[in-house]
Structure formats: structure tokens, C-alpha cells
Write an enzyme that holds these catalytic residues in place. Structure first.
Site, PDB file in Angstrom:
ATOM      1  N   LYS A  38      -9.427  -0.005  -5.824  1.00  0.00           N
ATOM      2  CA  LYS A  38      -9.598   0.853  -4.419  1.00  0.00           C
ATOM      3  C   LYS A  38     -10.952   1.265  -4.264  1.00  0.00           C
ATOM      4  O   LYS A  38     -11.200   2.254  -5.294  1.00  0.00           O
ATOM      5  CB  LYS A  38      -8.550   1.707  -4.365  1.00  0.00           C
ATOM      6  CG  LYS A  38      -8.324   2.460  -3.170  1.00  0.00           C
ATOM      7  CD  LYS A  38      -7.731   1.727  -2.027  1.00  0.00           C
ATOM      8  CE  LYS A  38      -7.748   2.610  -0.817  1.00  0.00           C
ATOM      9  NZ  LYS A  38      -6.705   3.043  -0.241  1.00  0.00           N
TER      10      LYS A  38
ATOM     11  N   HIS B  49     -10.588   1.403   1.943  1.00  0.00           N
ATOM     12  CA  HIS B  49     -10.319   2.427   2.833  1.00  0.00           C
ATOM     13  C   HIS B  49     -11.475   2.490   3.965  1.00  0.00           C
ATOM     14  O   HIS B  49     -12.559   2.562   3.441  1.00  0.00           O
ATOM     15  CB  HIS B  49      -9.999   3.918   2.332  1.00  0.00           C
ATOM     16  CG  HIS B  49      -9.769   4.839   3.423  1.00  0.00           C
ATOM     17  ND1 HIS B  49      -8.611   5.615   3.456  1.00  0.00           N
ATOM     18  CD2 HIS B  49     -10.660   5.307   4.293  1.00  0.00           C
ATOM     19  CE1 HIS B  49      -8.773   6.210   4.448  1.00  0.00           C
ATOM     20  NE2 HIS B  49     -10.044   6.232   5.078  1.00  0.00           N
TER      21      HIS B  49
ATOM     22  N   HIS C  25       1.521   5.298  -1.817  1.00  0.00           N
ATOM     23  CA  HIS C  25       1.067   6.570  -2.465  1.00  0.00           C
ATOM     24  C   HIS C  25       2.556   7.177  -3.170  1.00  0.00           C
ATOM     25  O   HIS C  25       3.627   7.650  -2.508  1.00  0.00           O
ATOM     26  CB  HIS C  25       0.635   7.765  -1.683  1.00  0.00           C
ATOM     27  CG  HIS C  25      -0.822   7.089  -1.191  1.00  0.00           C
ATOM     28  ND1 HIS C  25      -2.040   7.328  -1.691  1.00  0.00           N
ATOM     29  CD2 HIS C  25      -0.996   6.485  -0.032  1.00  0.00           C
ATOM     30  CE1 HIS C  25      -2.904   6.732  -1.052  1.00  0.00           C
ATOM     31  NE2 HIS C  25      -2.418   6.504   0.099  1.00  0.00           N
ATOM     32  N   LEU C  26       2.564   7.283  -4.511  1.00  0.00           N
ATOM     33  CA  LEU C  26       3.803   7.839  -4.978  1.00  0.00           C
ATOM     34  C   LEU C  26       3.452   8.934  -6.071  1.00  0.00           C
ATOM     35  O   LEU C  26       4.479   9.803  -6.250  1.00  0.00           O
ATOM     36  CB  LEU C  26       4.169   6.708  -6.315  1.00  0.00           C
ATOM     37  CG  LEU C  26       4.932   5.552  -5.867  1.00  0.00           C
ATOM     38  CD1 LEU C  26       5.198   4.546  -7.104  1.00  0.00           C
ATOM     39  CD2 LEU C  26       6.102   5.638  -5.303  1.00  0.00           C
ATOM     40  N   ARG C  27       2.279   9.475  -5.872  1.00  0.00           N
ATOM     41  CA  ARG C  27       1.935  10.788  -6.551  1.00  0.00           C
ATOM     42  C   ARG C  27       2.186  10.677  -8.072  1.00  0.00           C
ATOM     43  O   ARG C  27       2.543   9.648  -8.854  1.00  0.00           O
ATOM     44  CB  ARG C  27       2.281  11.873  -6.044  1.00  0.00           C
ATOM     45  CG  ARG C  27       2.211  12.088  -4.366  1.00  0.00           C
ATOM     46  CD  ARG C  27       0.747  11.782  -4.033  1.00  0.00           C
ATOM     47  NE  ARG C  27       0.739  12.202  -2.421  1.00  0.00           N
ATOM     48  CZ  ARG C  27      -0.314  11.711  -1.833  1.00  0.00           C
ATOM     49  NH1 ARG C  27      -1.309  11.034  -2.259  1.00  0.00           N
ATOM     50  NH2 ARG C  27      -0.290  12.014  -0.530  1.00  0.00           N
TER      51      ARG C  27
ATOM     52  N   ALA D 159      -3.892  14.958   5.270  1.00  0.00           N
ATOM     53  CA  ALA D 159      -3.593  13.488   5.948  1.00  0.00           C
ATOM     54  C   ALA D 159      -2.669  13.092   5.305  1.00  0.00           C
ATOM     55  O   ALA D 159      -2.813  12.792   4.034  1.00  0.00           O
ATOM     56  CB  ALA D 159      -4.976  12.906   6.212  1.00  0.00           C
TER      57      ALA D 159
ATOM     58  N   HIS E  80      -4.495  -0.461   5.804  1.00  0.00           N
ATOM     59  CA  HIS E  80      -4.241   0.466   6.938  1.00  0.00           C
ATOM     60  C   HIS E  80      -5.247   0.052   8.322  1.00  0.00           C
ATOM     61  O   HIS E  80      -5.909   1.169   8.616  1.00  0.00           O
ATOM     62  CB  HIS E  80      -3.783   1.755   6.723  1.00  0.00           C
ATOM     63  CG  HIS E  80      -4.951   2.416   5.907  1.00  0.00           C
ATOM     64  ND1 HIS E  80      -6.109   2.384   6.008  1.00  0.00           N
ATOM     65  CD2 HIS E  80      -4.543   2.989   4.820  1.00  0.00           C
ATOM     66  CE1 HIS E  80      -6.822   3.133   5.050  1.00  0.00           C
ATOM     67  NE2 HIS E  80      -5.926   3.526   4.396  1.00  0.00           N
TER      68      HIS E  80
ATOM     69  N   ASP F 112       1.583   2.732   3.514  1.00  0.00           N
ATOM     70  CA  ASP F 112       0.747   4.032   3.446  1.00  0.00           C
ATOM     71  C   ASP F 112       1.551   5.092   3.176  1.00  0.00           C
ATOM     72  O   ASP F 112       1.383   6.306   3.570  1.00  0.00           O
ATOM     73  CB  ASP F 112      -0.369   3.872   4.263  1.00  0.00           C
ATOM     74  CG  ASP F 112      -1.537   4.886   3.842  1.00  0.00           C
ATOM     75  OD1 ASP F 112      -1.608   5.284   2.689  1.00  0.00           O
ATOM     76  OD2 ASP F 112      -2.146   5.304   4.680  1.00  0.00           O
TER      77      ASP F 112
ATOM     78  N   HIS G  54       0.818  -1.130  -0.073  1.00  0.00           N
ATOM     79  CA  HIS G  54       0.000   0.122   0.034  1.00  0.00           C
ATOM     80  C   HIS G  54       1.044   1.306  -0.097  1.00  0.00           C
ATOM     81  O   HIS G  54       1.586   1.613   0.796  1.00  0.00           O
ATOM     82  CB  HIS G  54      -0.936   0.036   1.161  1.00  0.00           C
ATOM     83  CG  HIS G  54      -1.882   1.008   1.151  1.00  0.00           C
ATOM     84  ND1 HIS G  54      -3.289   0.997   1.458  1.00  0.00           N
ATOM     85  CD2 HIS G  54      -1.801   2.467   1.260  1.00  0.00           C
ATOM     86  CE1 HIS G  54      -3.679   2.256   1.281  1.00  0.00           C
ATOM     87  NE2 HIS G  54      -2.841   3.181   1.103  1.00  0.00           N
TER      88      HIS G  54
ATOM     89  N   HIS H  40       3.336  14.678   1.395  1.00  0.00           N
ATOM     90  CA  HIS H  40       2.633  16.076   1.190  1.00  0.00           C
ATOM     91  C   HIS H  40       3.620  17.030   1.352  1.00  0.00           C
ATOM     92  O   HIS H  40       4.368  16.706   2.310  1.00  0.00           O
ATOM     93  CB  HIS H  40       1.315  16.374   2.279  1.00  0.00           C
ATOM     94  CG  HIS H  40       0.094  15.495   1.925  1.00  0.00           C
ATOM     95  ND1 HIS H  40      -0.629  15.733   0.777  1.00  0.00           N
ATOM     96  CD2 HIS H  40      -0.133  14.201   2.494  1.00  0.00           C
ATOM     97  CE1 HIS H  40      -1.508  14.716   1.039  1.00  0.00           C
ATOM     98  NE2 HIS H  40      -1.357  13.970   1.967  1.00  0.00           N
TER      99      HIS H  40
HETATM  100  O1  DOR Z   1      -3.350   9.731   5.443  1.00  0.00           O
HETATM  101  C1  DOR Z   1      -3.614   9.426   4.242  1.00  0.00           C
HETATM  102  N1  DOR Z   1      -3.200   9.927   3.177  1.00  0.00           N
HETATM  103  N2  DOR Z   1      -4.613   8.554   4.361  1.00  0.00           N
HETATM  104  C2  DOR Z   1      -5.252   8.205   3.268  1.00  0.00           C
HETATM  105  O2  DOR Z   1      -6.126   7.380   2.935  1.00  0.00           O
HETATM  106  C3  DOR Z   1      -4.674   8.964   1.708  1.00  0.00           C
HETATM  107  C4  DOR Z   1      -3.205   9.346   2.056  1.00  0.00           C
HETATM  108  C5  DOR Z   1      -2.969  10.249   0.906  1.00  0.00           C
HETATM  109  O3  DOR Z   1      -3.192  10.049  -0.187  1.00  0.00           O
HETATM  110  O4  DOR Z   1      -2.492  11.493   1.144  1.00  0.00           O
HETATM  111 ZN    ZN Z   2      -3.267   5.269   1.596  1.00  0.00          ZN
END
Ligand code: DOR
Ligand code: ZN
Length: 347
Positions: A102, A139, A18-20, A266, A177, A250, A16, A254
Site C-alpha cells: 500500500k 491512496h 481496515h480491521l485494526r 477520517a 476508493h 474501506d 479494501h 473509529h
Molecule cells: O477515511 C479513511 N479512513 N481513509 C483512509 O484512507 C484511512 C481510513 C482509516 O484508516 O481510518
Molecule cells: Zn482505506
């Protein structure tokens, strides 16, 4: 007790991540590719990755952003919406590169506005996924603002996940998560085909950390950190080597300014220490011998993929995470910023 100084495990996978995209992708991908052989890449881009065509294009951008010599395979996911057609599932499976879909309840988290407003609307899609053997990644939080944020996961199990799993008895589901004792108990007792990922932050921290000496925006993620009894349940189940629970960082980058804000985003970035943080947890638990199963075996087995062939060596050697990493015209504050980590990956 003899302290272990070195640990060689089969090369792990991150189930799990996130690479953006664009310059953020280029900045964060090397951290994951150095440690993990594969990762399930979340589809919550803006706009979201809702089609197989978009997933294939995104996969191409990830591969193009890999550092020279990196050996890493991105495993793609589709973002389900109220209007995803069942035929998209066939395209996804036939592509050979999409590993799951997802489910973001609409409004639950970052870039989830286009998510599903009521899971019964996607029953035909879930039925097709079940038929074609495509996993659902969930989620698991209700979005009703009247439900206390600390109860949203437990409420989701009762109101959404339990009934969904019963309506689709052949569907393979990963409860992403997990953060609560309720989720651990649910997954342990569920029918075959139900598993969960666990993040480093939910194993290392409880919700007190969010307010230690002041508000700590870099420890804010969704689902939010929970109480100590919840953390203990997560730690006990991974220490026991339950194969339904496996590694999913996860890691979610950001920019610092987006986190340190009157309305902070988040997401916790942990890819810079994506295996090291888990080694610390398993060492605390006296369960280092189980780290390899959690990080390199259980996830692959659940998804029906071969286990990786290479290895990764961890050393018990203190190092400090930097206060921040550079992002184009911005900064990325990692988990443990400016503080010590106990384990390091051997170069
Ligand atoms: O904290 C989080 N950040 N929870 C998520 O479900 C998405 C993730 C994000 O993409 O930043
Ligand atoms: Zn996530």
C-alpha cells in the site's frame, strides 16, 4: 417492473478493509467474516505493518480473532515507506500471504505519517514489485495543503499516478476508493493492469451529506465525499459492469469519541452492511444483475485468485442499523446508524 426480492450471488470479497488490532479487531471482524470470504487488510496500524514478518504476525492475530466456524481468509498488505528495501518484496511474495503493498502518501490520511514522501524514492521497490507480480494499492491524493481538498485526487493522477504508471509499465496498480469523475476516466482509459475499488459511501452520498442540517462527522472519510457529478460517474461505471472497478468497502472503525471531536478522525464503518449497501446501490441503478461481477468476480480476476466457491443470499427485507455497536469501553457508530437498510443477508 417486478422488484427482485431475493438475490443469490457467489460469496463476495472485500478488496479494501481496515480491521485494526486487539479489541477493535475482535469487535469488527465478525461483520466482515459473515459476508465476505476474503478481504484485503490495510496495513495502517500504529506502528504500520512494514515487513512481511509483521504481516504474518498480524495475519495470525486476525485468524485467532475469527468467530468459531467462520470461513474467512485475510489477504495481507505491506505499508510502503521511504526506506522499504526491495528485498522486502521478495520476502512478501515468497510468504504466499501478502497480496500487495500500500502506498500512502505521507500525511494523506489516518496513520500515514510514516508513508512515502516522494514516490520516486521507492522506484526500485516498485520495479521489484513489477518483476515479482505484486500489486500496488494506492491512496490517490496529493498532500500539498495548498491544493484544495476536493482536487487532491485529480491532482494526484496528473502529478503522481500517471507518471508512476508510465515509469513502471508492468506494475499492477489498484487505485483505491476512487471518488471522482477524473479518476473514473483515468482508470477506464489506462493501460491494462490498472483497476480501482469503489466504496459504498462514495456511491450513495455526495458532499452535501456532510453538512445536512449540521456537520456530520460520521460521514467524514478520506478521500472526502465529492460532488454529485462525481458520484454519478462512479455509479455509471459500476452499473455498466466495467471489470476494472470492484468492491472495496474501506470500512474503517473509529470510536465515537474520536469522530465526534473538535478534530474528528477520517473513516466510515460499513462492515455491518458491507454487501447490503452495495445491493441498495445496484438496485437503484437497475443493475442488480451486475452486483455479483462487482462483488465476487472482477477483484478475484484482477488479483489472479480463484473465484470463491460458496454463495451468499440477499433478501429485500428492511432492517435498521443500530445507533451504535459496542467497542471495548467505547462505541462504534456505523454508516446508516439508526436508519433503514433495504437489503439483508439471509441467515
Ligand atoms: O477515511 C479513511 N479512513 N481513509 C483512509 O484512507 C484511512 C481510513 C482509516 O484508516 O481510518
Ligand atoms: Zn482505506
Amino acid at each position: 417492473m417486478v422488484t427482485m426480492q431475493e438475490l443469490t450471488i457467489r460469496r463476495p470479497d472485500d478488496w479494501h478493509l481496515h480491521l485494526r488490532d486487539g479489541s477493535v479487531l475482535a469487535a469488527v471482524l465478525p461483520f466482515t467474516a459473515r459476508r465476505f470470504a476474503r478481504a484485503i487488510v490495510m496495513p495502517n496500524l500504529a506502528p504500520p505493518v512494514t515487513t512481511t514478518a509483521a504481516a504474518l504476525a498480524y495475519r495470525g492475530r486476525i485468524v485467532a480473532a475469527l468467530p468459531a466456524g467462520a470461513v474467512f481468509t485475510p489477504l495481507m498488505t505491506l505499508y510502503l515507506t521511504d526506506t522499504t528495501p526491495p528485498e522486502e518484496i521478495d520476502r512478501a511474495v515468497d510468504s504466499g500471504v501478502v497480496l500487495g503493498c500500500k502506498l500512502y502518501p505521507a500525511g494523506a490520511t489516518t496513520h500515514s505519517a510514516a508513508g512515502v514522501t516522494d514516490v520516486r524514492r521507492i522506484d526500485a521497490v516498485l520495479a521489484r514489485m513489477s518483476e515479482r507480480g505484486l500489486a500496488l494499492q494506492v491512496h490517490g491524493e496529493v498532500t500539498d495543503p495548498a491544493v484544495d481538498i476536493f482536487d487532491r485526487e485529480a491532482c494526484f493522477i496528473e502529478q503522481v499516478l500517471g507518471p508512476l504508471v508510465a515509469r513502471h509499465p508492468g506494475l499492477r496498480v489498484v487505485f483505491e476508493h476512487v471518488t471522482t469523475r477524473a479518476a473514473v476516466e483515468y482508470v477506464c482509459a489506462a493501460r491494462p493492469g490498472i483497476a480501482a475499488t469503489v466504496t459504498p459511501q462514495h456511491l450513495l452520498l455526495n458532499r452535501n451529506a456532510l453538512f445536512q442540517g449540521g456537520i456530520r462527522p460520521h460521514l467524514y472519510c478520506l478521500p472526502v465525499l465529492k460532488r454529485e457529478a462525481d458520484r454519478e460517474a462512479l455509479r455509471a461505471v459500476v452499473a455498466a459492469g466495467n471489470p476494472r472497478f470492484f468492491l472495496g468497502t474501506d470500512s474503517a472503525p473509529h470510536a465515537r469519541t474520536q469522530k465526534e471531536s473538535a478534530c474528528g478522525c477520517a473513516g466510515i464503518f460499513s462492515a455491518h452492511a458491507g454487501i447490503e449497501l452495495y445491493a441498495e446501490v445496484f438496485e437503484q441503478l437497475g443493475a442488480l444483475a451486475r452486483l455479483e461481477d462487482f462483488a465476487a468476480h472482477f477483484g478475484a480476476d484482477f488479483y489472479g485468485l480463484p473465484r470463491n466457491s460458496g454463495t451468499l443470499t440477499l433478501e429485500r427485507r428492511a432492517w435498521s442499523a443500530p445507533a451504535s455497536y459496542p467497542l471495548e469501553r467505547a462505541e462504534l457508530v456505523p454508516l446508516r446508524a439508526g436508519a433503514a437498510l433495504a437489503w439483508a443477508v439471509r441467515a
